[in-house]
Design a protein around this motif. Structure first.
Motif, PDB file in Angstrom:
ATOM      1  N   UNK A   1       0.853  -1.190   0.000  1.00 16.99           N
ATOM      2  CA  UNK A   1       0.000   0.000   0.000  1.00 16.99           C
ATOM      3  C   UNK A   1       0.887   1.238   0.000  1.00 16.99           C
ATOM      4  N   UNK A   2       0.280   2.402  -0.177  1.00 16.89           N
ATOM      5  CA  UNK A   2       1.019   3.657  -0.275  1.00 16.89           C
ATOM      6  C   UNK A   2       1.389   4.169   1.123  1.00 16.89           C
ATOM      7  N   UNK A   3       2.668   4.148   1.419  1.00 15.76           N
ATOM      8  CA  UNK A   3       3.174   4.607   2.707  1.00 15.76           C
ATOM      9  C   UNK A   3       4.123   5.801   2.568  1.00 15.76           C
ATOM     10  N   UNK A   4       4.901   5.848   1.516  1.00 16.92           N
ATOM     11  CA  UNK A   4       6.065   6.728   1.441  1.00 16.92           C
ATOM     12  C   UNK A   4       5.698   8.169   1.120  1.00 16.92           C
ATOM     13  N   UNK A   5       6.516   9.088   1.655  1.00 20.58           N
ATOM     14  CA  UNK A   5       6.343  10.516   1.411  1.00 20.58           C
ATOM     15  C   UNK A   5       7.156  10.924   0.182  1.00 20.58           C
ATOM     16  N   UNK A   6       7.131  12.204  -0.121  1.00 19.00           N
ATOM     17  CA  UNK A   6       7.866  12.723  -1.277  1.00 19.00           C
ATOM     18  C   UNK A   6       9.238  13.265  -0.903  1.00 19.00           C
TER      19      UNK A   6
ATOM     20  N   UNK B   1       0.892   7.808   5.401  1.00 18.56           N
ATOM     21  CA  UNK B   1       1.902   8.747   4.911  1.00 18.56           C
ATOM     22  C   UNK B   1       2.238   9.803   5.961  1.00 18.56           C
ATOM     23  N   UNK B   2       1.244  10.197   6.728  1.00 18.77           N
ATOM     24  CA  UNK B   2       1.506  11.219   7.740  1.00 18.77           C
ATOM     25  C   UNK B   2       2.382  10.652   8.860  1.00 18.77           C
ATOM     26  N   UNK B   3       2.204   9.390   9.188  1.00 16.62           N
ATOM     27  CA  UNK B   3       3.071   8.765  10.186  1.00 16.62           C
ATOM     28  C   UNK B   3       4.511   8.718   9.686  1.00 16.62           C
ATOM     29  N   UNK B   4       4.688   8.363   8.429  1.00 14.18           N
ATOM     30  CA  UNK B   4       6.038   8.290   7.853  1.00 14.18           C
ATOM     31  C   UNK B   4       6.695   9.663   7.855  1.00 14.18           C
ATOM     32  N   UNK B   5       5.982  10.685   7.433  1.00 14.07           N
ATOM     33  CA  UNK B   5       6.560  12.037   7.394  1.00 14.07           C
ATOM     34  C   UNK B   5       6.867  12.548   8.800  1.00 14.07           C
ATOM     35  N   UNK B   6       6.077  12.128   9.795  1.00 11.51           N
ATOM     36  CA  UNK B   6       6.344  12.521  11.186  1.00 11.51           C
ATOM     37  C   UNK B   6       7.644  11.905  11.679  1.00 11.51           C
TER      38      UNK B   6
ATOM     39  N   UNK C   1       2.407  -9.294   7.598  1.00 11.66           N
ATOM     40  CA  UNK C   1       3.194  -8.112   7.244  1.00 11.66           C
ATOM     41  C   UNK C   1       2.531  -7.358   6.093  1.00 11.66           C
ATOM     42  N   UNK C   2       2.524  -6.052   6.201  1.00 10.18           N
ATOM     43  CA  UNK C   2       2.144  -5.185   5.089  1.00 10.18           C
ATOM     44  C   UNK C   2       3.300  -4.230   4.821  1.00 10.18           C
ATOM     45  N   UNK C   3       3.531  -3.904   3.554  1.00  7.68           N
ATOM     46  CA  UNK C   3       4.704  -3.124   3.162  1.00  7.68           C
ATOM     47  C   UNK C   3       4.295  -1.987   2.230  1.00  7.68           C
ATOM     48  N   UNK C   4       5.280  -1.154   1.896  1.00  6.58           N
ATOM     49  CA  UNK C   4       5.039  -0.053   0.969  1.00  6.58           C
ATOM     50  C   UNK C   4       5.044  -0.561  -0.473  1.00  6.58           C
ATOM     51  N   UNK C   5       4.642   0.295  -1.398  1.00  6.98           N
ATOM     52  CA  UNK C   5       4.525  -0.100  -2.806  1.00  6.98           C
ATOM     53  C   UNK C   5       5.860  -0.451  -3.445  1.00  6.98           C
TER      54      UNK C   5
ATOM     55  N   UNK D   1      11.592   2.507   2.989  1.00 10.28           N
ATOM     56  CA  UNK D   1      10.657   1.380   2.967  1.00 10.28           C
ATOM     57  C   UNK D   1       9.970   1.261   4.324  1.00 10.28           C
ATOM     58  N   UNK D   2       8.796   0.645   4.295  1.00  9.31           N
ATOM     59  CA  UNK D   2       8.014   0.452   5.519  1.00  9.31           C
ATOM     60  C   UNK D   2       7.560  -1.005   5.590  1.00  9.31           C
TER      61      UNK D   2
END
Length: 435
Positions: free
Chosen positions: A154-159, A236-241, A355-359, A252-253
């Motif tokens: 799923x979409x996890x990563x920020x820009x 995404x907000x958790x990752x950017x935090x 487990x779930x991961x980023x795209x 990667x997440x």
């Protein structure tokens, strides 16, 4: 006779003929020792068969052994090659010339046969090796595609722009959704109880640093604990935090559901865990005798959840959660597990469901993550937690929080990304325990 005698005495180079008159003169056998007349070229390797020494084996000799048979065949082929394949008619007094045989090829023939045998064996071995490599590559490709197709992405990563190191955000989500029979009731919903930042620099030690779940953060000017960001603002907000705390890009997440940890541990046949306190905690259901024990899935899950009976509270729980994940990775990648297909298959299926991961994650990046995790957990890695100013900082409407030391943490992760930090334990908890 007198005339003949006078011619000889006069210096005639030819001896007188003693043949009766009228007798036809046959060709005289050439002298093998005489020099040929001017203009005649007789190869020295040619000699009349009748003039061979008695010690030489005649072309019609019968072979008496396998070695003689090889010599005999070789001489016959050479004679046939020179004479055009047939003997001349002896009635015309034609002398047959043959090539003087060279030393027989007995040993050479045998070596040639052995060489052909070795060459054949080498060819078979190379073909088997190529076939084995093809099978292994095909199996690896099948496994890669199977794992990749079963990953929950799923979409996890920020820009945020990529940094100089590779970083993974490893989350432990304690979902109380009824999928696991609970021994007690607690706060419902999805919570990121475990927040780990795994960093692998281009050169230097890998690191595994935990961020307390009660760390105080601000989202759109609103104060909250970091474990609530995922539930209220998304992935995404958790990752950017987390990137704001570390100052580094998260590449990667991987989110691990602790309910699934129980199934993974059971598939592995249990993992060894250590804790130096005797515990009987009704909140988590953890019953533990001080020391090291092989824990089954249920015990490992309680081991990961327990915090109220831990003297270090949430910090102690974070350390135990790191221990559980590390124990799973170490046993899952051990030779005793990888050589048992049935065990590997069960573990893989249980892990993929947990487990779930980023795209952007692939089986290759997961393997790299496991390797970095093991290196960070070893004596050559860097482990610990972030730095904080006050672990009991109270905020109205939020409760007791962990107030982080932003400047120290930015410096810490900058050194970890550059690979310049020395191996060992870091963070405020490590500093306080060493004093």
């Amino acid at each position: 006779m007198a005339q003949g005698s006078s011619q000889w005495e006069a210096g005639n180079s030819q001896p007188p003929s003693f043949l009766p008159a009228g007798t036809p003169k046959h060709r005289v056998r050439p002298d093998t020792t005489a020099q040929p007349a001017t203009g005649q070229v007789v190869p020295p390797s040619f000699s009349p068969t009748s003039a061979r020494s008695s010690g030489s084996r005649s072309s019609s000799s019968v072979p008496h052994s396998a070695a003689d048979a090889d010599n005999y065949e070789y001489q016959q082929r050479q004679s046939a090659r020179v004479s055009g394949g047939s003997s001349r008619n002896a009635t015309n007094n034609e002398h047959v010339y043959s090539v003087s045989p060279q030393p027989g090829p007995t040993n050479g023939v045998r070596r040639s046969r052995r060489s052909r045998s070795h060459a054949s064996a080498g060819t078979v071995f190379r073909r088997l090796l190529v076939a084995l490599l093809v099978v292994l590559i095909a199996a690896a490709a099948f496994t890669y595609n199977w794992v990749n197709s079963n990953l929950d992405k799923s979409a996890w990563l920020s820009d945020t722009e990529r940094g100089q190191a590779t970083s993974w955000l490893i989350l432990g989500s304690d979902e109380r959704d009824g999928s696991v029979q609970e021994s007690y009731t607690d706060v419902t919903g999805t919570r990121t109880d475990t927040i780990l930042v795994l960093t692998k620099p281009k050169n230097g030690a890998s690191s595994l640093i935990s961020i307390p779940r009660d760390s105080l953060v601000k989202i759109n000017g609103k104060s909250m604990k970091i474990n609530a960001v995922y539930q209220f603002y998304g992935k995404k907000r958790l990752v950017s935090t987390v990137e704001t705390i570390t100052g580094q890009k998260i590449d990667h997440v991987a989110m691990v559901k602790f309910g699934g940890v129980m199934h993974v541990v059971d598939a592995l046949g249990g993992v060894e865990l250590c804790y130096d306190h005797t515990v009987n905690d009704p909140n988590s259901g953890m019953v533990w005798q001080s020391g090291c024990h092989v824990a089954d899935g249920g015990t490992a899950l309680a081991f990961s959840r327990m915090r109220y009976s831990d003297p270090n509270g949430d910090f102690g729980r974070a350390a135990r959660q790191r221990q559980v994940i590390g124990a799973i990775m170490n046993k899952a990648t051990s030779s005793s597990t990888l050589t048992k297909f049935s065990t590997t298959s069960k573990v893989a299926k249980a892990a993929l469901q947990s487990v779930s991961v980023d795209d952007d994650t692939t089986p290759a990046t997961l393997l790299s993550m496991v390797t970095a995790f093991r290196n960070a957990s070893s004596s050559k890695g860097v482990t610990g937690s972030v730095y904080w100013i006050d672990p009991g900082y109270y905020v109205s409407g939020v409760g007791s929080c962990v107030l982080l030391d932003d400047d120290k943490n930015l410096t810490l992760f900058s050194e970890l990304a550059a690979g310049t930090h020395a191996p060992g334990n870091v963070g405020t908890l490590a500093e306080s325990s060493s004093n």
